[in-house]
Design a protein around this motif. Structure first.
Motif, PDB file in Angstrom:
ATOM      1  N   ILE A   1       2.043  -8.680  11.010  1.00  0.00           N
ATOM      2  CA  ILE A   1       1.136  -8.020  10.072  1.00  0.00           C
ATOM      3  C   ILE A   1       1.830  -7.818   8.737  1.00  0.00           C
ATOM      4  O   ILE A   1       2.890  -7.205   8.671  1.00  0.00           O
ATOM      5  CB  ILE A   1       0.647  -6.672  10.642  1.00  0.00           C
ATOM      6  CG1 ILE A   1      -0.240  -6.934  11.863  1.00  0.00           C
ATOM      7  CG2 ILE A   1      -0.095  -5.873   9.579  1.00  0.00           C
ATOM      8  CD1 ILE A   1      -0.971  -5.714  12.364  1.00  0.00           C
ATOM      9  N   GLY A   2       1.223  -8.338   7.686  1.00  0.00           N
ATOM     10  CA  GLY A   2       1.767  -8.218   6.345  1.00  0.00           C
ATOM     11  C   GLY A   2       0.822  -7.458   5.431  1.00  0.00           C
ATOM     12  O   GLY A   2      -0.068  -6.737   5.899  1.00  0.00           O
ATOM     13  N   ASP A   3       1.006  -7.649   4.132  1.00  0.00           N
ATOM     14  CA  ASP A   3       0.241  -6.874   3.149  1.00  0.00           C
ATOM     15  C   ASP A   3      -1.260  -7.032   3.322  1.00  0.00           C
ATOM     16  O   ASP A   3      -2.016  -6.068   3.182  1.00  0.00           O
ATOM     17  CB  ASP A   3       0.630  -7.319   1.731  1.00  0.00           C
ATOM     18  CG  ASP A   3       1.980  -6.779   1.325  1.00  0.00           C
ATOM     19  OD1 ASP A   3       2.365  -5.707   1.817  1.00  0.00           O
ATOM     20  OD2 ASP A   3       2.648  -7.439   0.501  1.00  0.00           O
ATOM     21  N   TYR A   4      -1.689  -8.237   3.596  1.00  0.00           N
ATOM     22  CA  TYR A   4      -3.132  -8.455   3.720  1.00  0.00           C
ATOM     23  C   TYR A   4      -3.676  -7.810   4.999  1.00  0.00           C
ATOM     24  O   TYR A   4      -4.606  -6.996   4.959  1.00  0.00           O
ATOM     25  CB  TYR A   4      -3.484  -9.948   3.698  1.00  0.00           C
ATOM     26  CG  TYR A   4      -4.897 -10.150   4.178  1.00  0.00           C
ATOM     27  CD1 TYR A   4      -5.965  -9.836   3.342  1.00  0.00           C
ATOM     28  CD2 TYR A   4      -5.176 -10.513   5.493  1.00  0.00           C
ATOM     29  CE1 TYR A   4      -7.268  -9.919   3.786  1.00  0.00           C
ATOM     30  CE2 TYR A   4      -6.477 -10.602   5.953  1.00  0.00           C
ATOM     31  CZ  TYR A   4      -7.513 -10.300   5.094  1.00  0.00           C
ATOM     32  OH  TYR A   4      -8.795 -10.363   5.543  1.00  0.00           O
TER      33      TYR A   4
ATOM     34  N   LEU B   1      -2.141  -6.360  -5.681  1.00  0.00           N
ATOM     35  CA  LEU B   1      -2.713  -5.149  -5.083  1.00  0.00           C
ATOM     36  C   LEU B   1      -3.090  -4.145  -6.166  1.00  0.00           C
ATOM     37  O   LEU B   1      -4.147  -3.512  -6.104  1.00  0.00           O
ATOM     38  CB  LEU B   1      -1.715  -4.523  -4.104  1.00  0.00           C
ATOM     39  CG  LEU B   1      -1.426  -5.334  -2.838  1.00  0.00           C
ATOM     40  CD1 LEU B   1      -0.306  -4.693  -2.035  1.00  0.00           C
ATOM     41  CD2 LEU B   1      -2.681  -5.468  -1.990  1.00  0.00           C
ATOM     42  N   ASP B   2      -2.232  -4.007  -7.158  1.00  0.00           N
ATOM     43  CA  ASP B   2      -2.526  -3.069  -8.251  1.00  0.00           C
ATOM     44  C   ASP B   2      -3.732  -3.533  -9.063  1.00  0.00           C
ATOM     45  O   ASP B   2      -4.555  -2.735  -9.493  1.00  0.00           O
ATOM     46  CB  ASP B   2      -1.300  -2.934  -9.166  1.00  0.00           C
ATOM     47  CG  ASP B   2      -0.083  -2.427  -8.417  1.00  0.00           C
ATOM     48  OD1 ASP B   2      -0.265  -1.558  -7.545  1.00  0.00           O
ATOM     49  OD2 ASP B   2       1.028  -2.911  -8.684  1.00  0.00           O
ATOM     50  N   ARG B   3      -3.815  -4.839  -9.255  1.00  0.00           N
ATOM     51  CA  ARG B   3      -4.945  -5.368 -10.018  1.00  0.00           C
ATOM     52  C   ARG B   3      -6.250  -5.098  -9.275  1.00  0.00           C
ATOM     53  O   ARG B   3      -7.250  -4.705  -9.870  1.00  0.00           O
ATOM     54  CB  ARG B   3      -4.766  -6.863 -10.273  1.00  0.00           C
ATOM     55  CG  ARG B   3      -3.685  -7.155 -11.313  1.00  0.00           C
ATOM     56  CD  ARG B   3      -3.076  -8.532 -11.147  1.00  0.00           C
ATOM     57  NE  ARG B   3      -4.063  -9.583 -10.977  1.00  0.00           N
ATOM     58  CZ  ARG B   3      -4.851 -10.038 -11.947  1.00  0.00           C
ATOM     59  NH1 ARG B   3      -4.758  -9.502 -13.149  1.00  0.00           N
ATOM     60  NH2 ARG B   3      -5.695 -10.989 -11.713  1.00  0.00           N
ATOM     61  N   MET B   4      -6.256  -5.298  -7.967  1.00  0.00           N
ATOM     62  CA  MET B   4      -7.474  -5.055  -7.202  1.00  0.00           C
ATOM     63  C   MET B   4      -7.803  -3.567  -7.184  1.00  0.00           C
ATOM     64  O   MET B   4      -8.978  -3.186  -7.192  1.00  0.00           O
ATOM     65  CB  MET B   4      -7.329  -5.595  -5.781  1.00  0.00           C
ATOM     66  CG  MET B   4      -8.628  -5.558  -4.988  1.00  0.00           C
ATOM     67  SD  MET B   4      -9.961  -6.491  -5.776  1.00  0.00           S
ATOM     68  CE  MET B   4     -11.359  -6.032  -4.741  1.00  0.00           C
TER      69      MET B   4
ATOM     70  N   HIS C   1      -8.072   1.272   0.243  1.00  0.00           N
ATOM     71  CA  HIS C   1      -6.900   0.515  -0.198  1.00  0.00           C
ATOM     72  C   HIS C   1      -7.400  -0.797  -0.785  1.00  0.00           C
ATOM     73  O   HIS C   1      -8.489  -1.257  -0.441  1.00  0.00           O
ATOM     74  CB  HIS C   1      -5.978   0.169   0.987  1.00  0.00           C
ATOM     75  CG  HIS C   1      -5.371   1.337   1.670  1.00  0.00           C
ATOM     76  ND1 HIS C   1      -4.335   2.065   1.116  1.00  0.00           N
ATOM     77  CD2 HIS C   1      -5.650   1.916   2.860  1.00  0.00           C
ATOM     78  CE1 HIS C   1      -4.003   3.039   1.956  1.00  0.00           C
ATOM     79  NE2 HIS C   1      -4.785   2.970   3.010  1.00  0.00           N
ATOM     80  N   PRO C   2      -6.601  -1.429  -1.624  1.00  0.00           N
ATOM     81  CA  PRO C   2      -6.949  -2.783  -2.056  1.00  0.00           C
ATOM     82  C   PRO C   2      -6.631  -3.781  -0.949  1.00  0.00           C
ATOM     83  O   PRO C   2      -5.588  -3.695  -0.314  1.00  0.00           O
ATOM     84  CB  PRO C   2      -6.037  -3.006  -3.274  1.00  0.00           C
ATOM     85  CG  PRO C   2      -4.852  -2.135  -3.020  1.00  0.00           C
ATOM     86  CD  PRO C   2      -5.371  -0.934  -2.261  1.00  0.00           C
ATOM     87  N   VAL C   3      -7.560  -4.689  -0.700  1.00  0.00           N
ATOM     88  CA  VAL C   3      -7.357  -5.769   0.270  1.00  0.00           C
ATOM     89  C   VAL C   3      -7.414  -7.079  -0.508  1.00  0.00           C
ATOM     90  O   VAL C   3      -8.440  -7.393  -1.106  1.00  0.00           O
ATOM     91  CB  VAL C   3      -8.443  -5.768   1.359  1.00  0.00           C
ATOM     92  CG1 VAL C   3      -8.179  -6.881   2.377  1.00  0.00           C
ATOM     93  CG2 VAL C   3      -8.512  -4.416   2.056  1.00  0.00           C
ATOM     94  N   VAL C   4      -6.317  -7.795  -0.526  1.00  0.00           N
ATOM     95  CA  VAL C   4      -6.246  -8.987  -1.375  1.00  0.00           C
ATOM     96  C   VAL C   4      -5.872 -10.211  -0.556  1.00  0.00           C
ATOM     97  O   VAL C   4      -4.764 -10.308  -0.039  1.00  0.00           O
ATOM     98  CB  VAL C   4      -5.225  -8.790  -2.518  1.00  0.00           C
ATOM     99  CG1 VAL C   4      -5.135 -10.057  -3.359  1.00  0.00           C
ATOM    100  CG2 VAL C   4      -5.628  -7.607  -3.390  1.00  0.00           C
TER     101      VAL C   4
ATOM    102  N   VAL D   1     -16.544  -3.408  -1.825  1.00  0.00           N
ATOM    103  CA  VAL D   1     -16.072  -4.250  -2.924  1.00  0.00           C
ATOM    104  C   VAL D   1     -14.939  -5.166  -2.460  1.00  0.00           C
ATOM    105  O   VAL D   1     -14.872  -6.335  -2.849  1.00  0.00           O
ATOM    106  CB  VAL D   1     -15.633  -3.384  -4.120  1.00  0.00           C
ATOM    107  CG1 VAL D   1     -14.890  -4.212  -5.163  1.00  0.00           C
ATOM    108  CG2 VAL D   1     -16.855  -2.720  -4.748  1.00  0.00           C
ATOM    109  N   ASN D   2     -14.063  -4.642  -1.615  1.00  0.00           N
ATOM    110  CA  ASN D   2     -13.019  -5.503  -1.044  1.00  0.00           C
ATOM    111  C   ASN D   2     -13.645  -6.674  -0.288  1.00  0.00           C
ATOM    112  O   ASN D   2     -13.258  -7.832  -0.473  1.00  0.00           O
ATOM    113  CB  ASN D   2     -12.144  -4.701  -0.087  1.00  0.00           C
ATOM    114  CG  ASN D   2     -11.039  -3.922  -0.785  1.00  0.00           C
ATOM    115  OD1 ASN D   2     -10.318  -4.479  -1.621  1.00  0.00           O
ATOM    116  ND2 ASN D   2     -10.900  -2.650  -0.451  1.00  0.00           N
TER     117      ASN D   2
END
Length: 288
Positions: free
Chosen positions: A115-118, A161-164, A132-135, A178-179
């Motif tokens: 499991i990583g950032d996404y 992540l910050d941009r999202m 949270h942002p999901v990118v 929105v994600n």
DNA sequence: GATACGTGGAT
DNA sequence: TATCCAAGTAT
């Protein structure tokens, strides 16, 4: 930066595809399994495998109780079989560290194997409703076009992540939509090859469109050829072992007709190094 | 940050 | 037929 959330929410409400993970009652474990399978794999290929997997192992504890070999077998030809191994390890970790309950905390999720950032944020947001942002790759392409005015996104970065985050509305529920909507838009409208800008809900505020669809220099590296590759050899070995009985195969029988014996040995060694294959006393088998 | 890691459908 | 591409992660 133009407000993207309102048109995305409206568009998603009308156009979201009916997918298993959007059905009511789809649980956190179900979401986790679906996200593992969706890593780099198209939706249409995932759906039948997902349903079979969840029918066999409805909870992490049930998967953890079976040997990893069974996970690799059930994974079949989905591709990137390390994901099957990692999903099994994650199930063991969930059983041992989280009492069999998929954690809701992003950091706890990030600590699980595979499991990583996404995936961590996808589970926190889509299974638990957190904000949270999901990118993913679709979202990165949408942001690159709508905000940066570029045809293709740059390399993945934590800054994505910050941009999202700046695109997300305040409410948890709207943020989750929105994600999902950004991913969905990238999957079905703002596609990599032939974007359907005529039906895009944010075309009127898209920086790429406003700039006249400039062609970003193709910075992507060519995908290595699969035919004749080590990857193909690994895949062929694993296919033989999936089809073999659980006691495995004699090492001399593995890929017996393979044209490049050096490549076969290299592939076998790398599979052992990955933990996808075990070898002892001249016998090769899936991990027990 | 760059690289390795599967597989099959679409173009 | 050859190339592109797909809800990423670990090293």
């Amino acid at each position: 930066m133009p407000a993207l959330a309102p048109p995305l929410i409206a568009w998603y409400g009308e156009n979201a595809r009916d997918l298993p993970w959007r059905e009511p009652g789809f649980g956190a474990w179900d979401v986790l399994v679906s996200e593992f399978m969706l890593q780099q794999t198209p939706v249409a290929r995932v759906i039948p495998h997902l349903e079979a997997w969840l029918a066999r192992w409805p909870t992490p504890a049930e998967l953890a109780a079976d040997p990893p070999a069974e996970a690799v077998r059930q994974w079949a030809n989905l591709g990137y079989p390390r994901r099957a191994l990692w999903l099994h390890r994650a199930a063991v970790e969930i059983r041992d560290r989280h009492a069999g309950v998929v954690p809701a905390d992003v950091d706890a999720l990030l600590a699980l194997t595979g499991i990583g950032d996404y995936t961590a944020r996808a589970v926190a947001v889509f299974a638990y409703g957190q904000r949270h942002p999901v990118v993913d790759t679709n979202t990165r392409r949408v942001l690159a076009r709508a905000i940066d005015g570029q045809a293709q996104p740059g390399p993945p970065s934590r800054r994505d992540l910050d941009r999202m985050s700046e695109v997300l509305p305040p409410g948890r529920s709207d943020a989750a939509i929105v994600n999902a909507a950004a991913m969905e838009l990238g999957a079905v409208v703002c596609t990599a090859r032939t974007p359907r800008c005529a039906v895009c809900p944010i075309a009127d505020r898209c920086a790429w469109r406003a700039a006249g669809y400039p062609d970003t220099g193709d910075t992507r590296r060519k995908q290595a050829k699969y035919e004749g590759s080590d990857r193909q050899a690994r895949g062929a070995i694993l296919r033989e072992l999936r089809d073999a009985a659980s006691h495995g195969l004699p090492v001399d029988g593995i890929l017996a007709g393979w044209p490049d014996s050096r490549q076969r040995d290299r592939a076998l060694d790398s599979l052992v190094a990955d933990g996808l294959v075990e070898a002892a006393d001249g016998v090769v088998h899936l991990p027990r």
